[in-house]
Design an enzyme around this catalytic site. Structure first.
Site, PDB file in Angstrom:
ATOM      1  N   GLY A   1      33.727  38.692  38.295  1.00  0.00           N
ATOM      2  CA  GLY A   1      35.030  38.561  37.651  1.00  0.00           C
ATOM      3  C   GLY A   1      35.686  37.267  38.095  1.00  0.00           C
ATOM      4  O   GLY A   1      35.014  36.316  38.516  1.00  0.00           O
ATOM      5  N   SER A   2      36.995  37.248  38.036  1.00  0.00           N
ATOM      6  CA  SER A   2      37.730  36.013  38.332  1.00  0.00           C
ATOM      7  C   SER A   2      37.745  35.739  39.839  1.00  0.00           C
ATOM      8  O   SER A   2      37.653  36.667  40.655  1.00  0.00           O
ATOM      9  CB  SER A   2      39.161  36.145  37.824  1.00  0.00           C
ATOM     10  OG  SER A   2      39.787  37.231  38.461  1.00  0.00           O
ATOM     11  N   THR A   3      37.917  34.480  40.169  1.00  0.00           N
ATOM     12  CA  THR A   3      37.987  34.092  41.581  1.00  0.00           C
ATOM     13  C   THR A   3      39.204  34.739  42.241  1.00  0.00           C
ATOM     14  O   THR A   3      39.133  35.182  43.391  1.00  0.00           O
ATOM     15  CB  THR A   3      38.019  32.559  41.693  1.00  0.00           C
ATOM     16  OG1 THR A   3      36.740  32.062  41.239  1.00  0.00           O
ATOM     17  CG2 THR A   3      38.241  32.090  43.119  1.00  0.00           C
TER      18      THR A   3
ATOM     19  N   GLY B   1      38.306  38.286  42.956  1.00  0.00           N
ATOM     20  CA  GLY B   1      37.227  38.258  43.954  1.00  0.00           C
ATOM     21  C   GLY B   1      37.765  38.077  45.365  1.00  0.00           C
ATOM     22  O   GLY B   1      37.314  38.721  46.317  1.00  0.00           O
TER      23      GLY B   1
ATOM     24  N   GLU C   1      30.415  37.268  42.203  1.00  0.00           N
ATOM     25  CA  GLU C   1      30.033  36.282  41.178  1.00  0.00           C
ATOM     26  C   GLU C   1      31.314  35.924  40.449  1.00  0.00           C
ATOM     27  O   GLU C   1      31.856  36.752  39.711  1.00  0.00           O
ATOM     28  CB  GLU C   1      29.019  36.887  40.197  1.00  0.00           C
ATOM     29  CG  GLU C   1      27.698  37.286  40.820  1.00  0.00           C
ATOM     30  CD  GLU C   1      26.868  36.104  41.250  1.00  0.00           C
ATOM     31  OE1 GLU C   1      27.200  34.954  40.880  1.00  0.00           O
ATOM     32  OE2 GLU C   1      25.887  36.315  41.974  1.00  0.00           O
TER      33      GLU C   1
ATOM     34  N   CYS D   1      31.065  32.515  32.447  1.00  0.00           N
ATOM     35  CA  CYS D   1      31.343  31.894  33.737  1.00  0.00           C
ATOM     36  C   CYS D   1      30.666  30.540  33.849  1.00  0.00           C
ATOM     37  O   CYS D   1      31.161  29.637  34.501  1.00  0.00           O
ATOM     38  CB  CYS D   1      30.860  32.808  34.847  1.00  0.00           C
ATOM     39  SG  CYS D   1      29.137  33.281  34.638  1.00  0.00           S
TER      40      CYS D   1
HETATM   41  P1  NAD Z   1      38.880  39.989  36.249  1.00  0.00           P
HETATM   42  O1  NAD Z   1      38.712  39.443  37.615  1.00  0.00           O
HETATM   43  O2  NAD Z   1      40.229  40.039  35.667  1.00  0.00           O
HETATM   44  O3  NAD Z   1      38.328  41.491  36.175  1.00  0.00           O
HETATM   45  C1  NAD Z   1      37.007  41.816  36.536  1.00  0.00           C
HETATM   46  C2  NAD Z   1      36.952  43.304  36.880  1.00  0.00           C
HETATM   47  O4  NAD Z   1      37.747  43.543  38.041  1.00  0.00           O
HETATM   48  C3  NAD Z   1      37.502  44.221  35.796  1.00  0.00           C
HETATM   49  O5  NAD Z   1      36.725  45.408  35.780  1.00  0.00           O
HETATM   50  C4  NAD Z   1      38.912  44.514  36.284  1.00  0.00           C
HETATM   51  O6  NAD Z   1      39.447  45.735  35.806  1.00  0.00           O
HETATM   52  C5  NAD Z   1      38.676  44.580  37.782  1.00  0.00           C
HETATM   53  N1  NAD Z   1      39.864  44.314  38.599  1.00  0.00           N
HETATM   54  C6  NAD Z   1      41.005  43.658  38.272  1.00  0.00           C
HETATM   55  N2  NAD Z   1      41.833  43.620  39.333  1.00  0.00           N
HETATM   56  C7  NAD Z   1      41.204  44.247  40.349  1.00  0.00           C
HETATM   57  C8  NAD Z   1      41.535  44.500  41.719  1.00  0.00           C
HETATM   58  N3  NAD Z   1      42.694  44.095  42.261  1.00  0.00           N
HETATM   59  N4  NAD Z   1      40.632  45.147  42.489  1.00  0.00           N
HETATM   60  C9  NAD Z   1      39.442  45.547  41.985  1.00  0.00           C
HETATM   61  N5  NAD Z   1      39.075  45.345  40.692  1.00  0.00           N
HETATM   62  C10 NAD Z   1      39.947  44.691  39.886  1.00  0.00           C
HETATM   63  O7  NAD Z   1      37.868  39.160  35.337  1.00  0.00           O
HETATM   64  P2  NAD Z   1      37.661  39.252  33.771  1.00  0.00           P
HETATM   65  O8  NAD Z   1      38.850  38.649  33.122  1.00  0.00           O
HETATM   66  O9  NAD Z   1      37.242  40.627  33.399  1.00  0.00           O
HETATM   67  O10 NAD Z   1      36.379  38.300  33.573  1.00  0.00           O
HETATM   68  C11 NAD Z   1      36.483  36.926  33.482  1.00  0.00           C
HETATM   69  C12 NAD Z   1      36.165  36.271  34.810  1.00  0.00           C
HETATM   70  O11 NAD Z   1      34.878  36.678  35.250  1.00  0.00           O
HETATM   71  C13 NAD Z   1      36.092  34.766  34.709  1.00  0.00           C
HETATM   72  O12 NAD Z   1      36.747  34.181  35.812  1.00  0.00           O
HETATM   73  C14 NAD Z   1      34.614  34.474  34.773  1.00  0.00           C
HETATM   74  O13 NAD Z   1      34.273  33.198  35.232  1.00  0.00           O
HETATM   75  C15 NAD Z   1      34.128  35.549  35.669  1.00  0.00           C
HETATM   76  N6  NAD Z   1      32.677  35.785  35.467  1.00  0.00           N
HETATM   77  C16 NAD Z   1      31.794  35.367  36.430  1.00  0.00           C
HETATM   78  C17 NAD Z   1      30.428  35.523  36.228  1.00  0.00           C
HETATM   79  C18 NAD Z   1      29.418  35.060  37.261  1.00  0.00           C
HETATM   80  O14 NAD Z   1      28.269  35.515  37.227  1.00  0.00           O
HETATM   81  N7  NAD Z   1      29.776  34.191  38.177  1.00  0.00           N
HETATM   82  C19 NAD Z   1      29.966  36.116  35.069  1.00  0.00           C
HETATM   83  C20 NAD Z   1      30.889  36.526  34.113  1.00  0.00           C
HETATM   84  C21 NAD Z   1      32.253  36.366  34.331  1.00  0.00           C
END
Ligand code: NAD
Length: 500
Positions: free
Chosen positions: A236-238, A241, A258, A292
């Site tokens: 997910g997002s940095t 993360g 990731e 990503c």
């Molecule tokens: P996000 O970080 O908003 O959410 C990812 C997941 O985390 C979702 O299931 C969300 O509900 C959950 N989440 C949100 N807040 C949380 C918290 N405080 N604690 C635990 N879980 C929580 O990301 P997104 O908008 O769903 O996806 C886009 C991001 O993902 C982009 O930054 C993208 O670069 C990244 N991404 C990375 C890769 C990689 O392999 N490096 C691949 C795909 C996407």
């Protein structure tokens, strides 16, 4: 059954906890919205604290007792092979749901079904591959060796852009190694994960080995903070993360992350420029830029800057936007309203900061686009690497073209970012390609291609793009602990405190 039925056009789904499909204990639900129409199409439970706790407990029981705890590598491999077959058999339905959830193209997600099955087959092989080492002993009659053991209960938290690929990147190695899992998919794309979970059950994975709880980020936060979770595998997002890393630090739970990227795609004058234009267009506009690894910073040598940008703009203007279900469509919608608004906001920021909008930058006007979250593919030129549009992850169909003067300048600009997920280099000079590969600070470097990944090649980020690697044999290290064993086969143990 994960799907309860359909009422008034809404498909109803349940969560999977301990082998049982169930609603939220608090009866709360949310809807999945089709971004091509902005209409709800499915209803899904919001997991309560109780549901999350039950799922973690079920995973703990399955890890410690019962058939999974006693399973052999061959048994786990057999289940993963069966899963691969079921993914192939159900490829059409899995593709349909992903398109409804996030607007990915039907032709893209249909093509990926084979790759998903290959993932399961590869990790079936890995389950049975040797994983320990026999080590040199410093004393006679001593056997020293290592074994790799599963970590325990894994929380797998995933984003919306490639919900099944990124989930299987976690589940296949985790299960091959003998862990159990609780999955929390994105609230934008919960249904594809629930349907995939049904295939795990159908393949014969015992109850409690794979559990799914659905809901927003707060459900993920509760799951990550649960003391019964031994490892958190997050994509997910940095920003999120980092929160997860902090949560995990409190109890030293294992983490792999990731995260985001702002990847440079670097074009030298000696490259095959037709290939480079195609690679740059595919690098940024595939999945409407919502990946990503998107090659969002296009670095072009000053000698070819104008010519290359003209060709890039011309190809961008021919990208066919449309209904993601139409196999002829080349670019679909943004996945959700928040992301749509965010991308349009960044386009305004870029204009205010002085970047030149060369094409796109708004939504298409034709009547067929009304209601859908469409944004035209966008190219900014005359971009300076210090502008926000070059530094922050947009996660949308926006390329920025930055000029460089020589190899050193290209490396300096490429590495001047807090991210380090991927990079592309376009050149026909072999020595230069090798030099660039070594100098770029990124987890993957593609030369004369972009966006390639598969089940064998490790993928992950340097710097703020993450910790750990998915895919390949490296992935198994993320889901195992190393145990070192010393066995004395014949020494007399003398009194350690007696004097000779
Ligand atoms: P996000 O970080 O908003 O959410 C990812 C997941 O985390 C979702 O299931 C969300 O509900 C959950 N989440 C949100 N807040 C949380 C918290 N405080 N604690 C635990 N879980 C929580 O990301 P997104 O908008 O769903 O996806 C886009 C991001 O993902 C982009 O930054 C993208 O670069 C990244 N991404 C990375 C890769 C990689 O392999 N490096 C691949 C795909 C996407």
């Amino acid at each position: 059954m994960n799907k309860l039925g359909t009422t008034a056009g809404l498909e109803h789904y349940q969560m999977l906890v301990d082998g049982v499909w169930r609603d939220s204990s608090e009866k709360a639900t949310f809807d999945s919205i089709n971004p091509a129409t902005s209409q709800p199409w499915a209803r899904v439970p919001v997991a309560s604290e109780q549901d999350i706790g039950d799922a973690v407990q079920a995973a703990r029981r399955a890890f410690e007792t019962g058939p999974w705890a006693a399973s052999s590598p061959l048994q786990r491999a057999t289940l993963l092979r069966k899963l691969g077959d079921l993914i192939s058999d159900n490829a059409g339905e899995l593709a349909r749901i992903q398109v409804l959830e996030n607007g990915r193209l039907i032709r893209e997600v249909s093509g990926r079904a084979r790759a998903l099955a290959n993932h399961a087959y590869f990790f079936a092989g890995v389950a049975e591959s040797p994983t320990g080492e026999t080590l040199a002993s410093s004393v006679p009659n001593m056997q020293v060796f290592t074994v790799r053991e599963p970590i325990g209960v894994v929380a797998a938290i995933t984003p919306w852009n490639s919900p099944l690929t990124l989930l299987l990147w976690k589940l296949c190695p985790a299960l091959a190694a003998g862990n159990t899992v609780v999955v929390k998919p994105s609230e934008i794309t919960p249904v594809s994960t629930l349907v995939l979970a049904g295939l795990f059950s159908e393949a014969g994975f015992p109850d409690g080995v794979v559990n799914v709880v659905t809901g927003a980020g707060s459900v993920g936060a509760t799951l990550a903070a649960h003391p019964g979770v031994d490892k958190i595998a997050f994509t997910g997002s940095t920003a999120v993360g980092k929160k997860i890393a902090r949560t995990a630090a409190d109890r030293l739970a294992r983490v792999s992350l990731e995260l985001g990227g702002k990847s440079p795609n670097i074009v030298f004058p000696d490259a095959d420029l037709t290939s480079a234009v195609n690679g740059v267009v595919g690098g940024i506009f595939t999945a409407t830029g919502q990946t990503c690894m998107a090659g969002s910073r296009v670095l072009v040598h000053t000698d070819i800057y104008d010519e290359f940008c003209d060709a890039l703009i011309a190809r961008t203007e021919r990208v066919k936007i449309g209904d993601p279900m139409d196999p002829d469509t080349e670019m679909g919608t943004m996945a959700c309203r928040a992301q749509y608004d965010r991308v349009l906001h960044y386009i305004e920021v870029a204009k205010e900061d002085g970047a030149r909008l060369a094409t796109g930058g708004d939504r298409p006007e034709a009547p067929e686009f009304v209601g859908g979250l469409y944004i035209r593919p966008t190219v900014f030129t005359d971009v300076d690497n210090h502008m926000r549009i070059a530094r922050e992850e947009v996660f949308g169909p926006v390329a920025v073209a930055i000029r460089f003067s020589d190899e050193d300048d290209a490396v300096a600009i490429a590495n001047d970012t807090r991210f380090g997920l991927a990079a592309g280099v376009w050149t026909n000079d072999l020595a230069k390609a090798h030099r660039m590969v070594r100098r770029l600070r990124a987890g993957t470097v593609w030369v004369n291609n972009y966006r390639r990944t598969n089940h064998v090649a490790p993928f992950g980020g340097f710097k703020e793009s993450g910790i750990g690697r998915e895919n390949g044999f490296h992935a198994i290290e993320e889901y195992t602990e190393v145990k070192t064993v010393w066995i004395d086969t014949g020494n007399q143990i003398t009194d350690p405190f007696s004097r000779p």
